[in-house]
Design a protein around this motif. Structure first.
Motif, mmCIF file in Angstrom:
data_model
loop_
_atom_site.group_PDB
_atom_site.id
_atom_site.type_symbol
_atom_site.label_atom_id
_atom_site.label_comp_id
_atom_site.label_asym_id
_atom_site.label_seq_id
_atom_site.Cartn_x
_atom_site.Cartn_y
_atom_site.Cartn_z
ATOM 1 N N LYS A 90 9.430 5.356 7.794
ATOM 2 C CA LYS A 90 8.531 5.162 6.653
ATOM 3 C C LYS A 90 9.341 5.229 5.362
ATOM 4 N N ILE A 147 0.096 6.167 8.602
ATOM 5 C CA ILE A 147 0.327 4.960 9.397
ATOM 6 C C ILE A 147 -0.098 3.705 8.637
ATOM 7 N N HIS A 148 -1.221 3.753 7.942
ATOM 8 C CA HIS A 148 -1.787 2.555 7.314
ATOM 9 C C HIS A 148 -1.209 2.218 5.950
ATOM 10 N N ASN A 149 -0.323 3.034 5.448
ATOM 11 C CA ASN A 149 0.334 2.737 4.176
ATOM 12 C C ASN A 149 1.777 2.314 4.427
ATOM 13 N N ASP A 150 2.269 1.440 3.553
ATOM 14 C CA ASP A 150 3.615 0.897 3.724
ATOM 15 C C ASP A 150 4.705 1.855 3.271
ATOM 16 N N LYS A 162 -3.028 5.252 -3.043
ATOM 17 C CA LYS A 162 -3.993 6.319 -2.786
ATOM 18 C C LYS A 162 -3.242 7.635 -2.879
ATOM 19 N N LYS A 209 0.854 -1.195 0.000
ATOM 20 C CA LYS A 209 0.000 0.000 0.000
ATOM 21 C C LYS A 209 0.887 1.241 0.000
ATOM 22 N N LYS A 229 -2.824 11.628 9.155
ATOM 23 C CA LYS A 229 -1.881 10.835 9.955
ATOM 24 C C LYS A 229 -2.244 9.350 9.922
ATOM 25 N N LYS A 230 -3.536 9.043 9.921
ATOM 26 C CA LYS A 230 -3.976 7.647 9.812
ATOM 27 C C LYS A 230 -3.546 7.061 8.474
ATOM 28 N N GLU A 231 -3.657 7.855 7.415
ATOM 29 C CA GLU A 231 -3.209 7.385 6.097
ATOM 30 C C GLU A 231 -1.705 7.090 6.105
ATOM 31 N N ASN A 276 -6.953 12.461 10.069
ATOM 32 C CA ASN A 276 -7.207 11.536 8.958
ATOM 33 C C ASN A 276 -5.958 11.325 8.118
ATOM 34 N N GLU A 292 4.890 9.834 12.591
ATOM 35 C CA GLU A 292 4.335 9.044 11.489
ATOM 36 C C GLU A 292 5.340 8.805 10.357
#
Length: 170
Positions: free
Chosen positions: A102, A66-69, A34, A2, A62-64, A60, A98
């Motif tokens: 990454k 975190i949830h993406n690789d 995304k 992701k 920051k959540k993106e 929102n 975050e």
């Protein structure tokens, strides 16, 4: 994998957004991507805002993160620097981590050489301060692509560069 694409431009009709859309089309068989296109929704960061609670748009985002690789970040150069909206986004994430570790591909997308050089220096400095894992970085120019009705097509050379960069994320 992701992947989150981030357009660092303040313009809603940014060529950096359309570049990310073209990358998304190139890699969609192997990876999901995304794209965040509008960083101007974020209020101006100040330490006092943290005391009053983080705005929903920032939470929102920051959540993106975190949830993406991984992240593909594309920015223009404004007055030898990254745009203020991109710097503001980075500042919202300064203390929360975050970006730490990454995987990131950092790109500048500008009309012609040598533009983008100073923006890249600024972007890399900010990402390194955030302890991001910068996998690779490179400039792209309008001469590396073809525009047609807000769609971007890559030259064979730039297509290979993009695919090799994304492979480094794996």
């Amino acid at each position: 994998m992701k992947i989150l694409g981030i357009s660092g431009s303040a313009s809603l009709q940014s060529s950096n957004f359309y570049l990310l859309k073209a990358i998304q089309n190139e890699i969609n068989e192997k990876h999901s991507m995304k794209i965040i296109e509008n960083l101007s929704e974020f209020p101006l960061f100040t330490p006092q805002r943290l005391e009053n609670g983080i705005p929903k748009s920032v939470l929102n985002f920051k959540k993106e993160l975190i949830h993406n690789d991984a992240i593909i970040l594309s920015t223009p150069e404004y007055t030898h620097n990254i745009p203020a909206v991109l710097k503001n986004m980075i500042e919202w994430c300064t203390h929360s981590g975050e970006f730490e570790s990454k995987k990131i591909i950092a790109m500048t997308f500008t009309p012609y050489e040598p533009r983008g050089k100073f923006a890249m220096q600024s972007l890399l400095s900010s990402l390194k301060a955030m302890k991001a894992n910068i996998i690779t970085q490179f400039p792209l120019y309008r001469t590396d692509v073809t525009f047609s009705n807000r769609e971007i097509s890559f030259t064979e050379e730039s297509k290979t560069l993009i695919k090799e960069a994304v492979e480094l994320l794996e």
